[in-house]
Scaffold this motif. Structure first.
Motif, mmCIF file in Angstrom:
data_model
loop_
_atom_site.group_PDB
_atom_site.id
_atom_site.type_symbol
_atom_site.label_atom_id
_atom_site.label_comp_id
_atom_site.label_asym_id
_atom_site.label_seq_id
_atom_site.Cartn_x
_atom_site.Cartn_y
_atom_site.Cartn_z
ATOM 1 N N ALA A 69 59.063 -28.798 26.463
ATOM 2 C CA ALA A 69 59.574 -29.339 27.725
ATOM 3 C C ALA A 69 59.426 -28.333 28.863
ATOM 4 O O ALA A 69 59.260 -28.712 30.018
ATOM 5 C CB ALA A 69 61.040 -29.734 27.571
ATOM 6 N N LEU A 70 59.455 -27.047 28.568
ATOM 7 C CA LEU A 70 59.336 -26.019 29.595
ATOM 8 C C LEU A 70 57.889 -25.619 29.844
ATOM 9 O O LEU A 70 57.536 -25.185 30.932
ATOM 10 C CB LEU A 70 60.134 -24.780 29.201
ATOM 11 N N SER A 71 57.043 -25.757 28.844
ATOM 12 C CA SER A 71 55.672 -25.258 28.958
ATOM 13 C C SER A 71 54.805 -26.063 29.920
ATOM 14 O O SER A 71 53.752 -25.595 30.340
ATOM 15 C CB SER A 71 55.015 -25.215 27.580
ATOM 16 N N VAL A 72 55.231 -27.257 30.287
ATOM 17 C CA VAL A 72 54.433 -28.082 31.205
ATOM 18 C C VAL A 72 54.922 -27.990 32.644
ATOM 19 O O VAL A 72 54.424 -28.679 33.506
ATOM 20 C CB VAL A 72 54.416 -29.567 30.751
ATOM 21 N N GLY A 73 55.879 -27.122 32.903
ATOM 22 C CA GLY A 73 56.435 -26.990 34.255
ATOM 23 C C GLY A 73 55.453 -26.375 35.224
ATOM 24 O O GLY A 73 54.495 -25.701 34.838
ATOM 25 N N PRO A 74 55.690 -26.579 36.514
ATOM 26 C CA PRO A 74 54.771 -26.084 37.536
ATOM 27 C C PRO A 74 54.769 -24.566 37.712
ATOM 28 O O PRO A 74 53.862 -24.018 38.318
ATOM 29 C CB PRO A 74 55.252 -26.774 38.809
ATOM 30 N N VAL A 75 55.760 -23.869 37.202
ATOM 31 C CA VAL A 75 55.817 -22.419 37.374
ATOM 32 C C VAL A 75 55.389 -21.657 36.125
ATOM 33 O O VAL A 75 55.470 -20.437 36.084
ATOM 34 C CB VAL A 75 57.227 -21.962 37.809
ATOM 35 N N VAL A 76 54.926 -22.358 35.090
ATOM 36 C CA VAL A 76 54.534 -21.720 33.836
ATOM 37 C C VAL A 76 53.023 -21.512 33.813
ATOM 38 O O VAL A 76 52.256 -22.455 33.921
ATOM 39 C CB VAL A 76 54.972 -22.568 32.623
ATOM 40 N N GLU A 77 52.619 -20.266 33.696
ATOM 41 C CA GLU A 77 51.183 -19.956 33.640
ATOM 42 C C GLU A 77 50.648 -20.119 32.225
ATOM 43 O O GLU A 77 49.556 -20.620 32.010
ATOM 44 C CB GLU A 77 50.940 -18.530 34.113
ATOM 45 N N SER A 78 51.417 -19.672 31.227
ATOM 46 C CA SER A 78 50.991 -19.766 29.833
ATOM 47 C C SER A 78 52.206 -20.069 28.974
ATOM 48 O O SER A 78 53.263 -19.489 29.170
ATOM 49 C CB SER A 78 50.356 -18.448 29.396
ATOM 50 N N ALA A 79 52.043 -20.954 27.996
ATOM 51 C CA ALA A 79 53.171 -21.352 27.158
ATOM 52 C C ALA A 79 53.419 -20.377 26.013
ATOM 53 O O ALA A 79 54.461 -20.420 25.377
ATOM 54 C CB ALA A 79 52.935 -22.742 26.599
ATOM 55 N N SER A 80 52.469 -19.491 25.725
ATOM 56 C CA SER A 80 52.648 -18.567 24.610
ATOM 57 C C SER A 80 52.362 -17.135 25.045
ATOM 58 O O SER A 80 51.702 -16.892 26.049
ATOM 59 C CB SER A 80 51.748 -18.959 23.438
ATOM 60 N N ALA A 81 52.872 -16.195 24.254
ATOM 61 C CA ALA A 81 52.684 -14.779 24.575
ATOM 62 C C ALA A 81 52.652 -13.966 23.290
ATOM 63 O O ALA A 81 53.272 -14.331 22.281
ATOM 64 C CB ALA A 81 53.815 -14.286 25.471
ATOM 65 N N ASN A 82 51.947 -12.873 23.337
ATOM 66 C CA ASN A 82 51.898 -11.913 22.241
ATOM 67 C C ASN A 82 52.488 -10.602 22.739
ATOM 68 O O ASN A 82 52.319 -10.247 23.905
ATOM 69 C CB ASN A 82 50.453 -11.669 21.790
ATOM 70 N N ALA A 83 53.150 -9.878 21.849
ATOM 71 C CA ALA A 83 53.711 -8.584 22.215
ATOM 72 C C ALA A 83 53.512 -7.605 21.068
ATOM 73 O O ALA A 83 53.533 -7.999 19.901
ATOM 74 C CB ALA A 83 55.200 -8.719 22.535
ATOM 75 N N ALA A 84 53.311 -6.347 21.409
ATOM 76 C CA ALA A 84 53.189 -5.282 20.421
ATOM 77 C C ALA A 84 54.021 -4.095 20.895
ATOM 78 O O ALA A 84 54.128 -3.843 22.091
ATOM 79 C CB ALA A 84 51.726 -4.868 20.253
ATOM 80 N N MET A 85 54.616 -3.389 19.933
ATOM 81 C CA MET A 85 55.464 -2.268 20.273
ATOM 82 C C MET A 85 55.223 -1.153 19.249
ATOM 83 O O MET A 85 55.061 -1.425 18.058
ATOM 84 C CB MET A 85 56.928 -2.691 20.232
ATOM 85 N N LEU A 86 55.170 0.054 19.723
ATOM 86 C CA LEU A 86 55.022 1.219 18.865
ATOM 87 C C LEU A 86 55.971 2.273 19.410
ATOM 88 O O LEU A 86 56.008 2.517 20.619
ATOM 89 C CB LEU A 86 53.574 1.723 18.904
ATOM 90 N N GLY A 87 56.769 2.883 18.532
ATOM 91 C CA GLY A 87 57.739 3.836 19.038
ATOM 92 C C GLY A 87 58.112 4.908 18.029
ATOM 93 O O GLY A 87 57.739 4.859 16.854
ATOM 94 N N VAL A 88 58.871 5.853 18.522
ATOM 95 C CA VAL A 88 59.381 6.965 17.712
ATOM 96 C C VAL A 88 60.902 6.942 17.828
ATOM 97 O O VAL A 88 61.451 6.739 18.909
ATOM 98 C CB VAL A 88 58.830 8.313 18.208
ATOM 99 N N VAL A 89 61.575 7.165 16.719
ATOM 100 C CA VAL A 89 63.050 7.154 16.677
ATOM 101 C C VAL A 89 63.546 8.490 16.174
ATOM 102 O O VAL A 89 63.022 9.047 15.194
ATOM 103 C CB VAL A 89 63.556 6.029 15.746
ATOM 104 N N TYR A 90 64.565 9.025 16.835
ATOM 105 C CA TYR A 90 65.241 10.227 16.376
ATOM 106 C C TYR A 90 66.669 9.846 16.033
ATOM 107 O O TYR A 90 67.400 9.343 16.873
ATOM 108 C CB TYR A 90 65.235 11.314 17.456
ATOM 109 N N LEU A 91 67.061 10.060 14.797
ATOM 110 C CA LEU A 91 68.410 9.700 14.330
ATOM 111 C C LEU A 91 69.383 10.830 14.604
ATOM 112 O O LEU A 91 69.221 11.940 14.088
ATOM 113 C CB LEU A 91 68.366 9.381 12.833
ATOM 114 N N LEU A 92 70.392 10.559 15.439
ATOM 115 C CA LEU A 92 71.445 11.538 15.734
ATOM 116 C C LEU A 92 72.483 11.479 14.638
ATOM 117 O O LEU A 92 72.977 10.418 14.292
ATOM 118 C CB LEU A 92 72.086 11.244 17.076
ATOM 119 N N ARG A 93 72.829 12.603 14.114
ATOM 120 C CA ARG A 93 73.839 12.635 13.034
ATOM 121 C C ARG A 93 75.009 13.468 13.416
ATOM 122 O O ARG A 93 75.017 14.359 14.109
ATOM 123 C CB ARG A 93 73.232 13.185 11.738
#
Length: 93
Positions: A69-93
């Protein structure tokens, strides 16, 4: 792996994906009412691996798609998206 969906009320969906009636009519578009419901659905894969000591690495891939219902609206350029994330975590103890 994971799957998730986001639900939003009519006001939030209209703010994000709708057009005010005055703007729509000025542009020759229709502004149908938007009801509450599912905003999007996403599936993904997330990984974490331990490096040395308190350090870890994280990575994620995600594919999301707007509700039909939202993907056909006039302000939507694309109905789907891909995302990728790469990160580093430091655990505080």
């Amino acid at each position: 792996g994971y799957a998730q969906t986001t639900w939003s009320d009519a006001a939030a969906r209209t703010r994000a994906f709708g057009l005010p009636a005055s703007v729509a009519s000025a542009g020759g578009l229709t502004a149908p009412p938007i009801a509450s419901g599912t905003r999007d659905v996403a599936v993904g894969l997330a990984l974490r691996w331990d490096a040395s000591g308190p350090w870890s690495g994280v990575a994620a891939l995600e594919r999301s798609r707007l509700a039909s219902a939202l993907s056909v609206g006039p302000v939507v350029e694309s109905a789907s998206a891909n995302a990728a994330m790469l990160g580093v975590v430091y655990l505080l103890r």
